[in-house]
Each structure stands twice: as C-alpha cells, then as structure tokens.
Scaffold this motif. Sequence first.
Motif, PDB file in Angstrom:
ATOM      1  N   GLN A   4       0.833  -1.200   0.000  1.00  0.00           N
ATOM      2  CA  GLN A   4       0.000   0.000   0.000  1.00  0.00           C
ATOM      3  C   GLN A   4       0.869   1.252   0.000  1.00  0.00           C
ATOM      4  N   ASP A   5       1.983   1.196   0.730  1.00  0.00           N
ATOM      5  CA  ASP A   5       2.908   2.328   0.725  1.00  0.00           C
ATOM      6  C   ASP A   5       3.454   2.559  -0.686  1.00  0.00           C
ATOM      7  N   VAL A   6       3.770   1.437  -1.381  1.00  0.00           N
ATOM      8  CA  VAL A   6       4.278   1.552  -2.746  1.00  0.00           C
ATOM      9  C   VAL A   6       3.226   2.187  -3.648  1.00  0.00           C
ATOM     10  N   LEU A   7       1.986   1.715  -3.531  1.00  0.00           N
ATOM     11  CA  LEU A   7       0.902   2.276  -4.344  1.00  0.00           C
ATOM     12  C   LEU A   7       0.715   3.761  -4.050  1.00  0.00           C
ATOM     13  N   ASP A   8       0.763   4.124  -2.776  1.00  0.00           N
ATOM     14  CA  ASP A   8       0.617   5.539  -2.404  1.00  0.00           C
ATOM     15  C   ASP A   8       1.737   6.376  -3.019  1.00  0.00           C
ATOM     16  N   SER A   9       2.954   5.829  -3.003  1.00  0.00           N
ATOM     17  CA  SER A   9       4.094   6.561  -3.561  1.00  0.00           C
ATOM     18  C   SER A   9       3.955   6.722  -5.072  1.00  0.00           C
ATOM     19  N   LEU A  10       3.504   5.646  -5.743  1.00  0.00           N
ATOM     20  CA  LEU A  10       3.307   5.737  -7.189  1.00  0.00           C
ATOM     21  C   LEU A  10       2.233   6.765  -7.540  1.00  0.00           C
ATOM     22  N   GLU A  11       1.200   6.844  -6.703  1.00  0.00           N
ATOM     23  CA  GLU A  11       0.171   7.851  -6.946  1.00  0.00           C
ATOM     24  C   GLU A  11       0.727   9.256  -6.717  1.00  0.00           C
ATOM     25  N   THR A  12       1.588   9.397  -5.721  1.00  0.00           N
ATOM     26  CA  THR A  12       2.234  10.689  -5.489  1.00  0.00           C
ATOM     27  C   THR A  12       3.072  11.096  -6.689  1.00  0.00           C
ATOM     28  N   LEU A  13       3.651  10.102  -7.366  1.00  0.00           N
ATOM     29  CA  LEU A  13       4.468  10.377  -8.551  1.00  0.00           C
ATOM     30  C   LEU A  13       3.634  10.618  -9.803  1.00  0.00           C
ATOM     31  N   GLY A  14       2.310  10.562  -9.681  1.00  0.00           N
ATOM     32  CA  GLY A  14       1.466  10.944 -10.795  1.00  0.00           C
ATOM     33  C   GLY A  14       0.620   9.869 -11.417  1.00  0.00           C
ATOM     34  N   LEU A  15       0.673   8.632 -10.911  1.00  0.00           N
ATOM     35  CA  LEU A  15      -0.156   7.576 -11.467  1.00  0.00           C
ATOM     36  C   LEU A  15      -1.523   7.556 -10.791  1.00  0.00           C
ATOM     37  N   TYR A  18      -5.600   2.906 -10.369  1.00  0.00           N
ATOM     38  CA  TYR A  18      -5.589   1.718 -11.229  1.00  0.00           C
ATOM     39  C   TYR A  18      -4.250   1.573 -11.946  1.00  0.00           C
ATOM     40  N   GLU A  19      -3.681   2.679 -12.407  1.00  0.00           N
ATOM     41  CA  GLU A  19      -2.374   2.607 -13.070  1.00  0.00           C
ATOM     42  C   GLU A  19      -1.314   2.070 -12.117  1.00  0.00           C
ATOM     43  N   ALA A  20      -1.335   2.543 -10.878  1.00  0.00           N
ATOM     44  CA  ALA A  20      -0.355   2.085  -9.891  1.00  0.00           C
ATOM     45  C   ALA A  20      -0.513   0.595  -9.627  1.00  0.00           C
ATOM     46  N   GLN A  21      -1.763   0.142  -9.501  1.00  0.00           N
ATOM     47  CA  GLN A  21      -1.993  -1.278  -9.247  1.00  0.00           C
ATOM     48  C   GLN A  21      -1.563  -2.147 -10.433  1.00  0.00           C
ATOM     49  N   VAL A  22      -1.854  -1.702 -11.647  1.00  0.00           N
ATOM     50  CA  VAL A  22      -1.445  -2.462 -12.839  1.00  0.00           C
ATOM     51  C   VAL A  22       0.073  -2.511 -12.928  1.00  0.00           C
ATOM     52  N   PHE A  23       0.720  -1.367 -12.681  1.00  0.00           N
ATOM     53  CA  PHE A  23       2.189  -1.316 -12.751  1.00  0.00           C
ATOM     54  C   PHE A  23       2.803  -2.248 -11.717  1.00  0.00           C
ATOM     55  N   SER A  38      -5.568  -8.660 -13.599  1.00  0.00           N
ATOM     56  CA  SER A  38      -6.740  -8.603 -12.733  1.00  0.00           C
ATOM     57  C   SER A  38      -6.669  -9.652 -11.632  1.00  0.00           C
ATOM     58  N   ASP A  39      -6.133 -10.829 -11.979  1.00  0.00           N
ATOM     59  CA  ASP A  39      -6.061 -11.931 -11.011  1.00  0.00           C
ATOM     60  C   ASP A  39      -5.135 -11.610  -9.833  1.00  0.00           C
ATOM     61  N   VAL A  40      -4.087 -10.805 -10.080  1.00  0.00           N
ATOM     62  CA  VAL A  40      -3.112 -10.532  -9.008  1.00  0.00           C
ATOM     63  C   VAL A  40      -3.266  -9.123  -8.440  1.00  0.00           C
ATOM     64  N   SER A  41      -4.332  -8.452  -8.804  1.00  0.00           N
ATOM     65  CA  SER A  41      -4.578  -7.105  -8.292  1.00  0.00           C
ATOM     66  C   SER A  41      -6.064  -6.952  -7.985  1.00  0.00           C
ATOM     67  N   GLN A  47     -11.149  -2.715 -16.458  1.00  0.00           N
ATOM     68  CA  GLN A  47     -10.424  -1.477 -16.182  1.00  0.00           C
ATOM     69  C   GLN A  47      -8.929  -1.600 -16.449  1.00  0.00           C
ATOM     70  N   VAL A  48      -8.445  -2.851 -16.529  1.00  0.00           N
ATOM     71  CA  VAL A  48      -7.016  -3.058 -16.769  1.00  0.00           C
ATOM     72  C   VAL A  48      -6.621  -2.482 -18.120  1.00  0.00           C
ATOM     73  N   TYR A  49      -7.471  -2.702 -19.143  1.00  0.00           N
ATOM     74  CA  TYR A  49      -7.125  -2.253 -20.493  1.00  0.00           C
ATOM     75  C   TYR A  49      -6.822  -0.753 -20.525  1.00  0.00           C
ATOM     76  N   GLY A  50      -7.737   0.028 -19.973  1.00  0.00           N
ATOM     77  CA  GLY A  50      -7.542   1.476 -20.004  1.00  0.00           C
ATOM     78  C   GLY A  50      -6.319   1.915 -19.218  1.00  0.00           C
ATOM     79  N   ALA A  51      -6.135   1.316 -18.019  1.00  0.00           N
ATOM     80  CA  ALA A  51      -4.987   1.691 -17.190  1.00  0.00           C
ATOM     81  C   ALA A  51      -3.679   1.310 -17.861  1.00  0.00           C
ATOM     82  N   ALA A  52      -3.643   0.111 -18.467  1.00  0.00           N
ATOM     83  CA  ALA A  52      -2.430  -0.347 -19.136  1.00  0.00           C
ATOM     84  C   ALA A  52      -2.110   0.522 -20.349  1.00  0.00           C
ATOM     85  N   GLU A  53      -3.142   0.897 -21.115  1.00  0.00           N
ATOM     86  CA  GLU A  53      -2.912   1.762 -22.275  1.00  0.00           C
ATOM     87  C   GLU A  53      -2.411   3.138 -21.829  1.00  0.00           C
TER      88      GLU A  53
END
Length: 250
Positions: A4-15, A18-23, A38-41, A47-53
Amino acid sequence: MTEQDVLDSLETLGLSNYEAQVFLALQRLGTGTAQDVSDVSEVPRSQVYGAAEDLAEKGLVEVVEASPKAYRSVTLATAQDILTERLERERSRAFEHLESIRTEDDERDASGDVSTLRGRQSIDDRVVALVERAAGAVVFVAPTADSLTDDIVTALAEKAASGVSVTVVTADPALRARFPDAVSVFVMSEDNPADFAGRALMVDDRSVLLAVETDEGPLGEEAMWTGDSRIGRILAEFMRSGMESGRERQ
C-alpha cells in the motif's frame, strides 16, 4: 514498506490508483494479459485495459501484440527516470505559474502579526530571510551545532561582514570555528548552564523567532515569529536581559 505504501508513492508520482496497481502487478508477472493482471490485483479486467494503455502512453508499459494482448513493464530504471522527469516537469510548470501570479509583499514582516511555522526546513528558511533583512543587530541562539545549517551560517557571516552586529549564543564551543571573527560567539559557561528550550532569533531588537522541537524527532520543529510588533519588542527585551545576565555571570 508495504504494498500500500508503494501504491501511495506511485500515486504521489502521478499515477492513478488503477495505473499504480497495474504497474505493481506487472512487476510480479513480468508479462501478463489483462486477465492475469486482474487476477493478481484488485483492478477489474475491464479497467485493466484502459490503465495499461495509459501506462503505455506514459512510456511505462510495453504492449505485446498477441492474442490475447499482453503487457509488460519497462525496466525499473527507465520507469524511475520517466516518473522523475515527469514530476520535475510538472513541478516547474506549477511553480512558474505560481511565480507569475504571486504578489510579493515586502512589508509583510512589519505588519505586527504573530505567525507560526511547522517543519525544520520552513523554519530554517524563515531564519535566513529574517537575518538577510537585518539592519542593525542579530542575535541567534543555537544550542548545538545541529541548530545551524550552512545557509544560516552563511547569512550570519555575510550580515556581519556588512557591518551588522551579529552574536551567536550557544552551549557548544566548537561553533566558534564555523564563524569569522566578525561574528561574536558567546558560549554559556558551566556556571551559567545553557538549558535552552530551543532555537531563537532576534533581529534589530523588534523581530523575534522562537522554535522548539516536537515529538517528530530532531527535524520536527515548531516556531512562532513576529516582525515589528509590540510582542516582538517585548520578547526582544527578554532576550537582551537574558544575554546581559549571562555575560555578567561569565
């Protein structure tokens, strides 16, 4: 660090979330389809398609043209460079705009207000700004060497070189070596114990800043400061009285 800390940091960096979770999911998978991600997140497959694109548009993900389509992350070094550059670019754009609309009030320190500050960096910057505006005298109470940054030392030394009376009050004799002779370093003796509550600054007998450490560690600090105000002159008188008493006991 948790995921969760990693996801929060990625969001702080601009993701986005959903983008942070896909990454993050692609770091585990290496390469994966939308279903794999989707299976591991917690991101629905739709929603994966849009975030990945969107990640691909940012240069953070490669699209594997297969059936079904798959995705894989660029190297972490590349991702770090991309996100750092993007953050720096957005920072520059934001502050350039703020600079263009900001109204500078050079007289705000003479308004008579009492202001509070939180955070060591903000307080250090305010100390430097007040010292740079000194016209007659500066007294800075620095209990230990950690009380002084290089910028504060430079500001005090430059102000002394310009003819302003500068005094540093401390419990650490080693601070004498950090200043030129133009700066008077007053070391409290054992007969006059330096039981400082925190850092303090007095400028021109009317502007005063008082700072104390908080429970957040040595970099956690709170301060109050006032410019040319009645309370500033009262506090300045207390500081002068304390210094004179200390000199008499030396």
